[in-house]
Enzyme design. Structure first.
Site, PDB file in Angstrom:
ATOM      1  CB  ILE A  20       0.532   1.421  -4.535  1.00 59.12           C
ATOM      2  CG1 ILE A  20       0.917   0.002  -4.974  1.00 59.12           C
ATOM      3  CG2 ILE A  20      -0.489   2.015  -5.504  1.00 59.12           C
ATOM      4  CD1 ILE A  20      -0.230  -0.989  -4.918  1.00 59.12           C
ATOM      5  CD  GLU A  21      -1.919   4.680   0.331  1.00 58.72           C
ATOM      6  OE1 GLU A  21      -1.205   5.192   1.233  1.00 58.72           O
ATOM      7  OE2 GLU A  21      -3.043   4.202   0.549  1.00 58.72           O
ATOM      8  CD  GLU A  22       4.312   8.273   0.088  1.00 54.16           C
ATOM      9  OE1 GLU A  22       4.879   9.318  -0.282  1.00 54.16           O
ATOM     10  OE2 GLU A  22       3.276   8.275   0.780  1.00 54.16           O
ATOM     11  N   GLY A  75       0.809  -1.219   0.000  1.00 50.27           N
ATOM     12  CA  GLY A  75       0.000   0.000   0.000  1.00 50.27           C
ATOM     13  C   GLY A  75       0.845   1.273   0.000  1.00 50.27           C
ATOM     14  CG  PHE A 108      -1.488   9.946  -3.257  1.00 51.75           C
ATOM     15  CD1 PHE A 108      -2.612  10.606  -3.724  1.00 51.75           C
ATOM     16  CD2 PHE A 108      -1.617   8.622  -2.866  1.00 51.75           C
ATOM     17  CE1 PHE A 108      -3.847   9.977  -3.775  1.00 51.75           C
ATOM     18  CE2 PHE A 108      -2.840   7.974  -2.914  1.00 51.75           C
ATOM     19  CZ  PHE A 108      -3.956   8.654  -3.379  1.00 51.75           C
TER      20      PHE A 108
END
Length: 255
Positions: free
Chosen positions: A141-143, A138, A146
């Site tokens: 992917i998020e870094e 998670g 975003f």
């Protein structure tokens, strides 16, 4: 060309988020008697696989393009300073989270616990392998999404010829990416907390020039939260009970 790769990273994120929908529909069609919690448990293995593939894909896409953004083209921290940014980043992230939480609870009157966090903890209790999604896949992917694909691309749209321009670019890019970050977690009562975390991760990215720094800080933050909510869950409940008893006693004497 770089923006195309950023778009592919965002599309990968969306694919990961919605990949489970058809699987859930199939399970529900095959067994209409399934309760919602039973359906969630059946889908957990597919969620782990989906997030693992998503993390691999964004890493590959993120390292394919050679046209780096302005942040990564600037001065990058050396290994020692990178370590300092990671350690300091965890401290900064927790301090900002505490301040945001106090404002969220005391001033805005929102609940203490996040429903999103509680749901994730429950899934971890159902399947310990969910830790991989929450703590590893998670955050990666998020870094990439975003920070690299959204924050950095918005940051690029503004001039950065002076410190003031850089600050304005940072604040606007951080706000937009932070709001999207909060919406993606579907926890609107804690939007201030998610926004503060987004600003911290973005700050670490800009200051270090390395996406690796916010990725590791994000991983450590999620890991500590999971550790506290699982291993020390009983102690937290006891502490909450003692706090309620103390509040009752204080109310009795001072009302």
């Amino acid at each position: 060309m770089r923006r195309l790769y950023s778009l592919l990273i965002i599309l990968t994120f969306l694919a990961v988020q919605f990949a489970l929908l058809p699987i859930g529909l199939v399970f529900a069609a095959l067994d209409p008697t399934l309760e919602p919690n039973e359906l969630v448990e059946k889908m957990i293995p597919y969620q782990i696989i989906t997030f693992a593939l998503g993390a691999i894909i964004v890493i590959v896409i993120g390292n394919l393009h050679k046209n780096k953004n302005r942040i990564e083209l600037g001065k990058q921290s050396d290994p020692l300073l990178t370590t300092v940014w990671i350690i300091g980043g965890v401290v900064l992230a927790y301090l900002s989270q505490i301040v945001a939480s106090l404002i969220n609870i005391s001033i805005l009157g929102n609940p203490v616990e996040s429903e999103n966090t509680m749901e994730i903890v429950d899934m971890i209790f159902s399947s310990p392998f969910m830790v991989l999604v929450v703590v590893l896949f998670g955050p990666i992917i998020e870094e990439y999404v975003f920070r690299r694909a959204i924050f950095a691309e918005i940051f690029e749209l503004f001039k950065a010829n002076s410190r003031t321009q850089k600050v304005i670019a940072f604040l606007i890019a951080g706000l937009v990416s932070g709001l999207i970050f909060a919406v993606a977690h579907a926890d609107f009562t804690h939007i201030l907390v998610y926004l503060s975390m987004s600003y911290v991760f973005s700050f670490l990215y800009v200051m270090s020039g390395r996406l690796l720094v916010p990725i590791i800080v994000h991983i450590l933050m999620n890991g500590i939260v999971v550790l506290i909510q699982t291993v020390f869950r009983d102690y937290l409940e006891q502490a909450a009970e003692l706090q309620d008893q103390l509040n009752t006693i204080l109310t009795t004497f001072f009302m």
